[in-house]
Motif scaffolding. Structure first.
Motif, short mmCIF file in Angstrom:
data_model
loop_
_atom_site.label_atom_id
_atom_site.label_comp_id
_atom_site.label_asym_id
_atom_site.label_seq_id
_atom_site.Cartn_x
_atom_site.Cartn_y
_atom_site.Cartn_z
N TYR A 7 0.82 -1.21 0.00
CA TYR A 7 0.00 0.00 0.00
C TYR A 7 0.86 1.26 0.00
CZ TYR A 7 -3.30 3.56 1.50
OH TYR A 7 -4.05 4.70 1.58
N LEU A 11 1.17 4.15 -2.75
CA LEU A 11 0.99 5.59 -2.48
C LEU A 11 2.16 6.40 -3.02
CD1 LEU A 11 -0.49 5.79 1.12
CD2 LEU A 11 -1.66 6.16 -1.06
N LYS A 87 -6.42 0.32 3.17
CA LYS A 87 -5.46 1.28 3.70
C LYS A 87 -4.78 0.76 4.97
CE LYS A 87 -7.97 5.14 1.80
NZ LYS A 87 -8.64 6.40 2.02
N LYS A 89 -2.11 -0.14 7.91
CA LYS A 89 -1.03 0.60 8.59
C LYS A 89 -0.49 -0.26 9.71
CE LYS A 89 -3.31 4.99 7.85
NZ LYS A 89 -4.24 5.91 8.44
N HIS A 94 0.13 6.38 10.91
CA HIS A 94 0.61 6.73 9.57
C HIS A 94 2.11 7.05 9.56
CE1 HIS A 94 0.38 8.12 5.47
NE2 HIS A 94 0.84 9.30 5.81
#
Length: 126
Positions: A7, A11, A87, A89, A94
């Protein structure tokens, strides 16, 4: 863990480089990073145990195998788009995830610079 790295590689190619095919580039970059990690660990173990180091074809075959596996299991099944929707993590943080992803990339890339010297010293060819 692979989902998180995928991911954040995605990004990077989507937001930073603004590429039109971020899924493919994220897959290839992650495969390359993982192949460096696998090749590095295997080379160090083999050099210490039996005095052997992988050649270029063994290393390239590890990369090719990873690319095939990731293509079949991530792209063909649609998991790449599912990962982006999730998404993922590390610990829901983050910043920590960005730091760990950059650290993973730097550690795996460092094998390109330091791995051959270390293996050469272990095998006595340097």
């Amino acid at each position: 863990m692979i989902k998180v790295f995928y991911y954040y590689y995605y990004l990077f190619y989507k937001k930073v480089l603004k590429d039109n095919e971020p899924h493919l580039l994220a897959t290839l970059a992650l495969c390359f990073s993982l192949s460096l990690l696998i090749n590095g660990v295997l080379n160090i173990i083999l050099a210490h145990l039996i005095g052997y180091a992988f050649g270029k074809w063994e290393m390239l075959s590890v990369l090719a195998l990873l690319v095939i596996i990731f293509y079949v299991f991530i792209h063909r099944t649609g998991k790449a788009k599912q990962i982006v929707k999730e998404k993922p993590k590390f610990f829901n943080n983050h910043r920590l995830t960005i730091i760990l992803t950059i650290a993973f990339f730097v550690i795996t890339i460092s094998y390109l610079f330091f791995g051959s010297g270390y293996i050469g010293n272990v095998l006595g060819t340097r």
